[in-house]
Design a protein around this motif. Sequence first.
Motif, mmCIF file in Angstrom:
data_model
loop_
_atom_site.group_PDB
_atom_site.id
_atom_site.type_symbol
_atom_site.label_atom_id
_atom_site.label_comp_id
_atom_site.label_asym_id
_atom_site.label_seq_id
_atom_site.Cartn_x
_atom_site.Cartn_y
_atom_site.Cartn_z
ATOM 1 N N ARG A 90 0.836 -1.217 0.000
ATOM 2 C CA ARG A 90 0.000 0.000 0.000
ATOM 3 C C ARG A 90 0.863 1.256 0.000
ATOM 4 N NH1 ARG A 90 -5.899 -0.763 2.711
ATOM 5 N NH2 ARG A 90 -6.303 -2.846 1.891
ATOM 6 N N ASN A 91 1.829 1.298 0.905
ATOM 7 C CA ASN A 91 2.853 2.351 0.891
ATOM 8 C C ASN A 91 2.273 3.767 0.863
ATOM 9 O OD1 ASN A 91 5.512 3.227 0.947
ATOM 10 N ND2 ASN A 91 5.694 3.307 -1.279
ATOM 11 N N SER A 92 1.177 3.965 1.589
ATOM 12 C CA SER A 92 0.605 5.309 1.676
ATOM 13 C C SER A 92 1.268 6.078 2.811
ATOM 14 C CB SER A 92 -0.904 5.225 1.934
ATOM 15 O OG SER A 92 -1.149 4.691 3.235
ATOM 16 N N ALA A 93 1.114 7.398 2.791
ATOM 17 C CA ALA A 93 1.678 8.228 3.858
ATOM 18 C C ALA A 93 1.066 7.870 5.205
ATOM 19 C CB ALA A 93 1.435 9.701 3.536
ATOM 20 N N GLU A 94 -0.242 7.531 5.199
ATOM 21 C CA GLU A 94 -0.928 7.196 6.455
ATOM 22 C C GLU A 94 -0.345 5.915 7.065
ATOM 23 O OE1 GLU A 94 -3.354 9.845 4.036
ATOM 24 O OE2 GLU A 94 -2.447 7.897 3.573
ATOM 25 N N ILE A 95 -0.108 4.913 6.235
ATOM 26 C CA ILE A 95 0.457 3.653 6.725
ATOM 27 C C ILE A 95 1.891 3.865 7.200
ATOM 28 C CG2 ILE A 95 1.314 1.402 5.928
ATOM 29 C CD1 ILE A 95 -1.318 1.163 4.347
ATOM 30 N N LYS A 96 2.670 4.580 6.421
ATOM 31 C CA LYS A 96 4.055 4.873 6.809
ATOM 32 C C LYS A 96 4.096 5.594 8.155
ATOM 33 C CE LYS A 96 8.047 7.588 5.260
ATOM 34 N NZ LYS A 96 8.579 8.465 4.190
ATOM 35 N N ASN A 97 3.249 6.600 8.329
ATOM 36 C CA ASN A 97 3.241 7.370 9.576
ATOM 37 C C ASN A 97 2.801 6.512 10.757
ATOM 38 O OD1 ASN A 97 4.054 9.671 8.215
ATOM 39 N ND2 ASN A 97 1.977 10.462 7.943
ATOM 40 N N GLU A 98 1.815 5.640 10.537
ATOM 41 C CA GLU A 98 1.309 4.796 11.622
ATOM 42 C C GLU A 98 2.367 3.794 12.081
ATOM 43 O OE1 GLU A 98 -1.270 3.727 14.545
ATOM 44 O OE2 GLU A 98 -1.600 5.339 13.086
ATOM 45 N N ILE A 99 3.079 3.233 11.151
ATOM 46 C CA ILE A 99 4.099 2.246 11.518
ATOM 47 C C ILE A 99 5.280 2.894 12.217
ATOM 48 C CG2 ILE A 99 5.840 0.655 10.563
ATOM 49 C CD1 ILE A 99 3.729 -0.197 8.490
ATOM 50 N N PHE A 100 5.740 4.020 11.709
ATOM 51 C CA PHE A 100 6.966 4.610 12.227
ATOM 52 C C PHE A 100 6.735 5.676 13.303
ATOM 53 C CE2 PHE A 100 8.405 3.149 7.953
ATOM 54 C CZ PHE A 100 9.414 2.301 8.380
ATOM 55 N N LYS A 101 5.525 5.756 13.850
ATOM 56 C CA LYS A 101 5.246 6.832 14.796
ATOM 57 C C LYS A 101 5.770 6.570 16.201
ATOM 58 C CE LYS A 101 0.574 5.615 16.443
ATOM 59 N NZ LYS A 101 -0.848 6.031 16.435
ATOM 60 N N ASP A 102 6.050 5.314 16.543
ATOM 61 C CA ASP A 102 6.516 5.013 17.893
ATOM 62 C C ASP A 102 7.629 3.973 17.849
ATOM 63 O OD1 ASP A 102 4.950 2.825 17.183
ATOM 64 O OD2 ASP A 102 3.318 3.332 18.542
ATOM 65 N N GLU A 103 8.254 3.788 19.021
ATOM 66 C CA GLU A 103 9.398 2.875 19.091
ATOM 67 C C GLU A 103 8.949 1.413 19.166
ATOM 68 O OE1 GLU A 103 12.279 3.854 18.498
ATOM 69 O OE2 GLU A 103 12.071 6.013 18.782
ATOM 70 N N PRO A 104 9.775 0.492 18.700
ATOM 71 C CA PRO A 104 11.130 0.701 18.174
ATOM 72 C C PRO A 104 11.167 1.161 16.719
ATOM 73 C CG PRO A 104 10.600 -1.624 18.067
ATOM 74 C CD PRO A 104 9.419 -0.956 18.741
ATOM 75 N N TYR A 105 10.001 1.236 16.102
ATOM 76 C CA TYR A 105 9.918 1.494 14.658
ATOM 77 C C TYR A 105 10.399 2.900 14.277
ATOM 78 C CZ TYR A 105 6.907 -2.449 15.688
ATOM 79 O OH TYR A 105 6.427 -3.638 16.185
ATOM 80 N N ALA A 106 10.112 3.878 15.133
ATOM 81 C CA ALA A 106 10.488 5.262 14.826
ATOM 82 C C ALA A 106 11.993 5.410 14.646
ATOM 83 C CB ALA A 106 9.984 6.201 15.920
ATOM 84 N N SER A 107 12.758 4.666 15.422
ATOM 85 C CA SER A 107 14.220 4.786 15.347
ATOM 86 C C SER A 107 14.751 4.340 13.989
ATOM 87 C CB SER A 107 14.878 3.968 16.458
ATOM 88 O OG SER A 107 14.632 2.585 16.283
ATOM 89 N N TYR A 108 14.052 3.419 13.324
ATOM 90 C CA TYR A 108 14.528 2.922 12.034
ATOM 91 C C TYR A 108 14.520 4.032 10.993
ATOM 92 C CZ TYR A 108 13.241 -1.504 14.304
ATOM 93 O OH TYR A 108 13.097 -2.545 15.177
ATOM 94 N N LEU A 109 13.506 4.872 11.053
ATOM 95 C CA LEU A 109 13.392 5.960 10.079
ATOM 96 C C LEU A 109 14.306 7.126 10.443
ATOM 97 C CD1 LEU A 109 11.858 6.446 7.471
ATOM 98 C CD2 LEU A 109 10.032 7.530 8.786
ATOM 99 N N LYS A 110 14.539 7.323 11.742
ATOM 100 C CA LYS A 110 15.437 8.397 12.181
ATOM 101 C C LYS A 110 16.880 8.102 11.781
ATOM 102 C CE LYS A 110 12.672 9.480 16.304
ATOM 103 N NZ LYS A 110 12.610 9.282 17.789
ATOM 104 N N GLU A 111 17.242 6.830 11.826
ATOM 105 C CA GLU A 111 18.633 6.439 11.614
ATOM 106 C C GLU A 111 19.006 6.315 10.137
ATOM 107 O OE1 GLU A 111 18.793 2.727 13.627
ATOM 108 O OE2 GLU A 111 18.643 3.619 15.638
ATOM 109 N N ALA A 112 18.022 6.170 9.252
ATOM 110 C CA ALA A 112 18.348 5.843 7.858
ATOM 111 C C ALA A 112 17.272 6.348 6.907
ATOM 112 C CB ALA A 112 18.492 4.327 7.726
ATOM 113 N N ASP A 113 17.531 6.158 5.604
ATOM 114 C CA ASP A 113 16.523 6.538 4.614
ATOM 115 C C ASP A 113 15.388 5.521 4.614
ATOM 116 O OD1 ASP A 113 17.206 4.300 2.983
ATOM 117 O OD2 ASP A 113 18.685 5.468 1.874
#
Length: 259
Positions: A90-113
């Motif tokens: 699906r790769n929508s902005a809503e799905i991306k934001n929901e997955i990466f909004k909290d830890e440990p997932y948020a750190s993955y986006l902070k650390e890399a592209d």
Amino acid sequence: MNNPEFVAGETLQRQEKMDEAAEQYRLALKRAQNLKEEAQIKYKIAFTMGEGSNPIAAIQLYKEIAANDQYSPRIRAYAVQYMGHLLYSRNSAEIKNEIFKDEPYASYLKEADYGIARRKIFEYASSFYPLGIAEIRIAQWYSFEITKLVKSGKTDEATTRKIDEYKSIVREKLVNFDRDLDFIATDEQSKHDTPEYLYRKATVLSDIYVSGDKSFGDPEPIFKKALEFATISTGVEATTRFNYSGFLTRMYGESRAND
């Protein structure tokens, strides 16, 4: 599982009536007899919501499953793996934001592209249990990077070392992948996924084969084997044929155009 609502949910899921299936699974959850059944039914609820009209709620439930250390490592891995799948399917902005909004997932986006962040989702899944799809998704990231490094034409020590390092990771992931492929091939609930497993492995091998290293094996027989399965879905068949065609074009050019 002696649970009529669960059976009804599976029937509706096979009919691709995902929202109705999710409702039946919610009813089935009330009849769960133990933690294993509870986790399995929650996963089914999340899956049908994700494939239906409520992927955001699905992500929230997947995270709940992954965070529960009373559940089996395998079901926790499946939960995280499917979140990674949603970032592609699906790769929508809503799905991306929901997955990466909290830890440990948020750190993955902070650390890399974003590309590496998606790889890290699958790595997190594998930290629970090395499921075949998660392992081959990780391998795909590295095999694609190998093709880029080889195409760059650089032969310096740092580039050569990086290519060798990435190939070592791919080999490790393929060992884990093959182990899980052997498991699903004999599991009634999972064996229908075999064609997808095979085409994904062939895609990884094709990257490395085209890059000049044939020691990993020829991907062509594996593409062909995937297409032989009567259970292959329309989507998986189309993707397999597309990737197979891409491999033939990259490897052989016009000499295999008719294939």
